[in-house]
Design a protein around this motif. Structure first.
Motif, PDB file in Angstrom:
ATOM      1  N   GLN A  25       0.825  -1.204   0.000  1.00 29.02           N
ATOM      2  CA  GLN A  25       0.000   0.000   0.000  1.00 29.02           C
ATOM      3  C   GLN A  25       0.864   1.260   0.000  1.00 29.02           C
ATOM      4  O   GLN A  25       0.559   2.235  -0.681  1.00 29.02           O
ATOM      5  CB  GLN A  25      -0.919   0.002   1.224  1.00 29.02           C
ATOM      6  CG  GLN A  25      -2.178  -0.836   1.062  1.00 29.02           C
ATOM      7  CD  GLN A  25      -3.190  -0.175   0.144  1.00 29.02           C
ATOM      8  OE1 GLN A  25      -3.385   1.039   0.180  1.00 29.02           O
ATOM      9  NE2 GLN A  25      -3.821  -0.970  -0.712  1.00 29.02           N
ATOM     10  N   HIS A  26       1.946   1.220   0.746  1.00 26.22           N
ATOM     11  CA  HIS A  26       2.853   2.371   0.787  1.00 26.22           C
ATOM     12  C   HIS A  26       3.516   2.591  -0.580  1.00 26.22           C
ATOM     13  O   HIS A  26       3.632   3.734  -1.047  1.00 26.22           O
ATOM     14  CB  HIS A  26       3.928   2.160   1.856  1.00 26.22           C
ATOM     15  CG  HIS A  26       4.841   3.333   2.022  1.00 26.22           C
ATOM     16  ND1 HIS A  26       4.463   4.495   2.665  1.00 26.22           N
ATOM     17  CD2 HIS A  26       6.117   3.548   1.590  1.00 26.22           C
ATOM     18  CE1 HIS A  26       5.457   5.370   2.635  1.00 26.22           C
ATOM     19  NE2 HIS A  26       6.476   4.822   1.994  1.00 26.22           N
ATOM     20  N   SER A  29       0.992   4.029  -3.017  1.00 24.43           N
ATOM     21  CA  SER A  29       0.826   5.458  -2.744  1.00 24.43           C
ATOM     22  C   SER A  29       1.995   6.258  -3.317  1.00 24.43           C
ATOM     23  O   SER A  29       1.796   7.339  -3.888  1.00 24.43           O
ATOM     24  CB  SER A  29       0.724   5.676  -1.235  1.00 24.43           C
ATOM     25  OG  SER A  29       0.758   7.040  -0.923  1.00 24.43           O
ATOM     26  N   THR A  30       3.183   5.720  -3.209  1.00 28.35           N
ATOM     27  CA  THR A  30       4.384   6.407  -3.720  1.00 28.35           C
ATOM     28  C   THR A  30       4.341   6.556  -5.232  1.00 28.35           C
ATOM     29  O   THR A  30       4.797   7.566  -5.785  1.00 28.35           O
ATOM     30  CB  THR A  30       5.653   5.631  -3.307  1.00 28.35           C
ATOM     31  OG1 THR A  30       5.693   5.530  -1.878  1.00 28.35           O
ATOM     32  CG2 THR A  30       6.914   6.325  -3.792  1.00 28.35           C
ATOM     33  N   SER A  68       0.354  -0.539  -9.134  1.00 29.36           N
ATOM     34  CA  SER A  68       1.644   0.149  -8.991  1.00 29.36           C
ATOM     35  C   SER A  68       2.411   0.112 -10.305  1.00 29.36           C
ATOM     36  O   SER A  68       3.019   1.113 -10.728  1.00 29.36           O
ATOM     37  CB  SER A  68       2.476  -0.511  -7.886  1.00 29.36           C
ATOM     38  OG  SER A  68       1.829  -0.428  -6.629  1.00 29.36           O
TER      39      SER A  68
END
Length: 368
Positions: A25-26, A29-30, A68
């Motif tokens: 998830q991080h 987001s990036t 992603s």
């Protein structure tokens, strides 16, 4: 960068699900910002881990990894980095997941039970957008277990995917890859009939992505002059498919109507023109390419393309599209004696005149 490097240790298929999900998830987001994507490009191992995690047995994990990759591949540096990983991928051993993103994408796209076919179509579309990467991607596709015939069949099937994926983004994939002569040669192989299966999608109302992708593909095919007469023949009838989206509900007199291809005669009162200006521009650019050869120009005149373009010109408001329309019309209304060349690509325009004509075109577009 350091926090991402620390997170990298949790981006492993064997990591506990909750830790893996939070780390992913991080990363997702990036990838939402250009700055974040640039940081990730400095950590190639995370890119590789994302390709592997996109094959996770937990659908939510695979989806976040795939999204992603969609974001990363949207920029040319990201697409290039992912392609390098694919090219250096080692063959799978003991059924381990592959880090060859092209092969993984094809596997998901061709799997009728895949819930992630559409994100992987988007990844392929992004990856193939840069002209400099096209031939390398084609090489990987042709090394895979999937054929061009299978891809075209999946794209053109009324319902290929059983989980609701629509595969619309395969349209831009075909458009991007048809920048290569080898793919155009396949599409226009007279025995395979691939291009005939794509033609109806120039009028595909449900998706601008699919429609635009196929119009772009046809435009690219029109660059190969040796196929022009075949493309314009009754067997293929590309002209009807290029003109129909530009046609409106106008009525013509009997003489004008009779010269038009059958599919362009007696159109209904509610007939609408293509709504997207970029697609209209590509349609006209394809017609311009078909006007390069004398035989192409003769066929367009014989089939009365001019009257469709005449009415279209009255309707069009976009200056770029108007200019493209006028360029085609200018060729069609001139006699071959006035043109004086069988092939317009043989015209050598001195640079000073070329620059002058470009400035005139730009002035026309900018004139409000």
């Amino acid at each position: 960068m350091e926090p991402l490097k620390e997170i990298s240790q949790f981006l492993d298929l064997k990591t506990r699900l909750d830790l893996k999900a939070v780390a992913l998830q991080h990363v997702l987001s990036t990838t939402g910002s250009l700055e974040g994507r640039e940081i990730l490009l400095g950590i190639p191992e995370i890119l590789r881990q994302l390709v592997l995690l996109a094959q996770d047995s937990v659908v939510a994990v695979a989806k976040d990894a795939a999204l992603s990759l969609v974001n990363i591949s949207a920029d040319e540096p990201g697409a290039s980095a992912l392609l390098v990983i694919s090219e250096t991928s080692k063959p799978s051993v003991n059924e381990k997941p592959s880090d060859n993103l092209i092969d993984v994408s094809l596997r998901y796209i061709m799997d009728k039970e895949s819930t992630l076919a559409d994100p992987f179509c988007m990844i392929m579309s992004n990856m193939s957008r840069s002209h400099g990467l096209v031939d390398r991607i084609i090489h990987l596709i042709e090394k895979s277990n999937y054929t061009w015939d299978a891809l075209v069949a999946a794209f053109t099937a009324q319902k290929y995917n059983n989980k609701g994926a629509n595969l619309h983004y395969l349209g831009p994939v075909f458009s991007n890859l048809s920048q290569s002569p080898s793919v155009r040669k396949y599409l226009m192989d007279k025995e395979r009939c691939a291009i005939q299966r794509l033609l109806p999608f120039t009028e595909y109302a449900e998706s601008i992505v699919r429609r635009g992708g196929i119009v772009g593909t046809l435009k690219n095919c029109c660059f190969d002059e040796e196929y022009h007469e075949w493309l314009l023949s009754d067997k293929i009838d590309i002209l009807s498919h290029l003109l129909l989206p530009l046609a409106g509900p106008e009525e013509f007199d009997e003489e004008e109507q009779d010269k038009l291809p059958v599919d362009l005669q007696f159109l209904p009162e509610n007939k609408e023109r293509e709504r997207d200006s970029d697609i209209r521009l590509m349609l006209l650019e394809a017609l311009a390419q078909l006007c390069v050869t004398r035989r192409g120009r003769e066929i367009l005149r014989d089939k009365n393309a001019y009257v469709i373009l005449r009415e279209f010109h009255k309707w069009e408001k976009d200056k770029n599209v108007l200019l493209a329309c006028e360029n085609v019309v200018d060729i069609l209304i001139r006699t071959e004696e006035e043109i004086g060349l069988d092939n317009l690509k043989e015209v050598e325009v001195p640079k000073k005149y070329h620059d002058h004509f470009q400035k005139m075109d730009q002035d026309f577009i900018n004139d409000t």
